[in-house]
Write a protein that holds these residues in place. Sequence first.
Motif, PDB file in Angstrom:
ATOM      1  N   LEU A 174       0.830  -1.210   0.000  1.00 58.69           N
ATOM      2  CA  LEU A 174       0.000   0.000   0.000  1.00 58.69           C
ATOM      3  C   LEU A 174       0.862   1.257   0.000  1.00 58.69           C
ATOM      4  CD1 LEU A 174      -2.798  -1.053   2.525  1.00 58.69           C
ATOM      5  CD2 LEU A 174      -3.015  -0.785   0.057  1.00 58.69           C
ATOM      6  N   LEU A 175       1.910   1.277   0.842  1.00 54.70           N
ATOM      7  CA  LEU A 175       2.767   2.462   0.922  1.00 54.70           C
ATOM      8  C   LEU A 175       3.516   2.691  -0.385  1.00 54.70           C
ATOM      9  CD1 LEU A 175       4.078   4.758   2.501  1.00 54.70           C
ATOM     10  CD2 LEU A 175       5.807   3.141   3.319  1.00 54.70           C
ATOM     11  N   MET A 176       4.114   1.627  -0.930  1.00 51.39           N
ATOM     12  CA  MET A 176       4.905   1.802  -2.151  1.00 51.39           C
ATOM     13  C   MET A 176       4.022   2.100  -3.354  1.00 51.39           C
ATOM     14  SD  MET A 176       8.141  -0.696  -1.820  1.00 51.39           S
ATOM     15  CE  MET A 176       9.257  -0.522  -0.424  1.00 51.39           C
ATOM     16  N   ASN A 177       2.835   1.512  -3.377  1.00 42.33           N
ATOM     17  CA  ASN A 177       1.903   1.831  -4.453  1.00 42.33           C
ATOM     18  C   ASN A 177       1.527   3.314  -4.416  1.00 42.33           C
ATOM     19  OD1 ASN A 177       0.078   1.039  -6.639  1.00 42.33           O
ATOM     20  ND2 ASN A 177      -1.542   1.524  -5.184  1.00 42.33           N
ATOM     21  N   TYR A 178       1.356   3.830  -3.191  1.00 47.21           N
ATOM     22  CA  TYR A 178       1.056   5.259  -3.042  1.00 47.21           C
ATOM     23  C   TYR A 178       2.228   6.115  -3.532  1.00 47.21           C
ATOM     24  CZ  TYR A 178       0.231   9.734  -0.748  1.00 47.21           C
ATOM     25  OH  TYR A 178       0.079  11.080  -0.501  1.00 47.21           O
ATOM     26  N   LEU A 179       3.447   5.715  -3.142  1.00 47.20           N
ATOM     27  CA  LEU A 179       4.620   6.519  -3.484  1.00 47.20           C
ATOM     28  C   LEU A 179       4.916   6.516  -4.982  1.00 47.20           C
ATOM     29  CD1 LEU A 179       7.024   5.587  -0.542  1.00 47.20           C
ATOM     30  CD2 LEU A 179       5.774   7.724  -0.862  1.00 47.20           C
ATOM     31  N   VAL A 180       4.876   5.337  -5.603  1.00 52.24           N
ATOM     32  CA  VAL A 180       5.260   5.284  -7.024  1.00 52.24           C
ATOM     33  C   VAL A 180       4.229   5.958  -7.920  1.00 52.24           C
ATOM     34  CG1 VAL A 180       6.589   3.171  -6.696  1.00 52.24           C
ATOM     35  CG2 VAL A 180       4.209   3.006  -7.448  1.00 52.24           C
ATOM     36  N   ARG A 181       3.005   6.134  -7.421  1.00 54.48           N
ATOM     37  CA  ARG A 181       1.991   6.824  -8.215  1.00 54.48           C
ATOM     38  C   ARG A 181       2.039   8.336  -8.017  1.00 54.48           C
ATOM     39  NH1 ARG A 181      -2.359   3.707 -10.157  1.00 54.48           N
ATOM     40  NH2 ARG A 181      -2.170   1.498  -9.673  1.00 54.48           N
ATOM     41  N   ARG A 182       2.850   8.788  -7.079  1.00 55.30           N
ATOM     42  CA  ARG A 182       2.963  10.220  -6.831  1.00 55.30           C
ATOM     43  C   ARG A 182       4.247  10.757  -7.466  1.00 55.30           C
ATOM     44  NH1 ARG A 182      -1.346   8.771  -5.590  1.00 55.30           N
ATOM     45  NH2 ARG A 182      -2.792   9.727  -4.109  1.00 55.30           N
ATOM     46  N   ASP A 183       4.485  12.034  -7.237  1.00 51.00           N
ATOM     47  CA  ASP A 183       5.649  12.685  -7.868  1.00 51.00           C
ATOM     48  C   ASP A 183       6.954  11.988  -7.526  1.00 51.00           C
ATOM     49  OD1 ASP A 183       3.999  14.508  -9.023  1.00 51.00           O
ATOM     50  OD2 ASP A 183       4.282  16.041  -7.478  1.00 51.00           O
ATOM     51  N   ILE A 184       7.075  11.507  -6.275  1.00 51.75           N
ATOM     52  CA  ILE A 184       8.338  10.902  -5.856  1.00 51.75           C
ATOM     53  C   ILE A 184       8.689   9.695  -6.725  1.00 51.75           C
ATOM     54  CG2 ILE A 184       7.166   9.545  -4.061  1.00 51.75           C
ATOM     55  CD1 ILE A 184       9.717   9.561  -2.469  1.00 51.75           C
ATOM     56  N   GLY A 185       7.692   8.921  -7.139  1.00 49.90           N
ATOM     57  CA  GLY A 185       7.947   7.767  -7.993  1.00 49.90           C
ATOM     58  C   GLY A 185       8.543   8.181  -9.323  1.00 49.90           C
ATOM     59  N   TYR A 186       8.034   9.275  -9.890  1.00 49.38           N
ATOM     60  CA  TYR A 186       8.544   9.748 -11.174  1.00 49.38           C
ATOM     61  C   TYR A 186       9.885  10.442 -11.012  1.00 49.38           C
ATOM     62  CZ  TYR A 186       4.167   8.390 -13.171  1.00 49.38           C
ATOM     63  OH  TYR A 186       3.105   7.641 -13.593  1.00 49.38           O
ATOM     64  N   TYR A 187      10.083  11.119  -9.893  1.00 48.39           N
ATOM     65  CA  TYR A 187      11.379  11.742  -9.657  1.00 48.39           C
ATOM     66  C   TYR A 187      12.469  10.668  -9.542  1.00 48.39           C
ATOM     67  CZ  TYR A 187       8.851  16.058  -8.602  1.00 48.39           C
ATOM     68  OH  TYR A 187       8.062  17.163  -8.690  1.00 48.39           O
ATOM     69  N   LEU A 188      12.153   9.584  -8.818  1.00 47.44           N
ATOM     70  CA  LEU A 188      13.142   8.510  -8.658  1.00 47.44           C
ATOM     71  C   LEU A 188      13.495   7.882  -9.999  1.00 47.44           C
ATOM     72  CD1 LEU A 188      11.804   6.727  -5.430  1.00 47.44           C
ATOM     73  CD2 LEU A 188      13.844   8.154  -5.633  1.00 47.44           C
TER      74      LEU A 188
END
Length: 329
Positions: A174-188
Motif C-alpha cells: 500500500l505504501l509503495m503503491n502510493y509513493l510510485v503513483r505520486r511525484d516521488i515515484g517519477y522523480y526517482l
Amino acid sequence: MSLSRSFIYLCLIALLLALPIIFMVLDLGFAAAALYLCVQYSIMAMAWNFLAGYAGQVSFGHAVFFGVGAYTTMILLLFYEVTPWVGIPIGGIMAALLGLGLSFLFRLRSHWFSLATLALVTIFLLLFQEFAPGRAAGLQVPIVPPERELYYLRYAGAYYYIYLALAYLGVEVLLMNYLVRRDIGYYLQAIREDEETAMLLGINPFKYKVLAMLVSSFFMGIAGGIYTVRFRFVDPYSVFDLLLISIYPVIASLLGGMYTFWGPVVGSFIFVPIFEYIRSNVVTAFPRYFGLHFLVAGIILFLISLRVPRGVVGWLESRGYLRRPTHGR
C-alpha cells in the motif's frame, strides 16, 4: 482499477489467506515453510527494488538493514521483554536510521556505490561477531509458557508467521503503491534514467535517494524482525549472510522484473519454491553435491539474462497483459 483486475486481486488475497489454514489442516509443514519464505522474500525484494529498481541505486548490502532489524527485535525481547509486536517496528526504525546514516554513500556513483554496500556486509559481520550481545554464538529466544505465546509470538510451525509476514507485506504494498503513483515515484525514475537531466529539471537527487533509502531500509529491518520471531535465533552469520539475505532478493527482483512494481513479489513466489525444493530434496538425495541449490540460483540468473532480461512482469507488460501503475493525481 477495472472490475476484472479487482476480482483477480481479491481472489489472490483470499488464496493467500486460506493457504496457511489448508496447510495446517493437511499438516503440510514444508509447504507452509516455503510459503512463509516466499512472503518474507517478497518484503525484502520489494524493499530492495524500491531503491535499486526505481532510484537506480543497486545495493548488495541490504543484509545490514535486515541484520540490524533482527538483532534489535531479539535484544528488546531477550533483555527488556519488549513484545515483538513493538520490537519489529522498532527494528524497522533502527534499520531506517542506519540507512539515513549511510546516505553519505550516495556521493558514490554507479558501481562504486554497489561495491561500497558490498563491503558493508563484511564490516557489519565482523563488528557483530566481536561486539554484539552473544557475539559469534548468537542469541536465542527462551522457551515460554503457553499463556505467554501471544506476547512473545512464539508458535510451532510457520502457519501463524505467514499471516504476520502477509500483514507487513500488505502495508508495504500500500505504501509503495502510493509513493510510485505520486511525484516521488517519477522523480526517482528520472534520477535512475539520467541524474544530470533530472537536476536540470529542478529535482534534488540526494533528497529523493535518501527518501528511497529510508523506505527500503525500514522494510528490510521489518523483515529481519519477522525472521527473528519465526526462527527464534539470530547470529551474525545468518542475518548478515551475503548470498541468502543480500543477493537472493536481487535474483527474485530480476526474475520477476526489476523495474516493475509487482516483479519482486512474482519473482519471490517463483524463485523461492524452486530453491527450497532443490535444497530440501535434491541436495538431500545427493549429499556429495552440497551447494547444488546455489548452482541452480546461478543457472536461473543466467537464463533470466538470456531469455527474459526484463523479468516475468516486464515481459507481460511488454505484451500488454499487464499495465504499469500510472500517476495518481
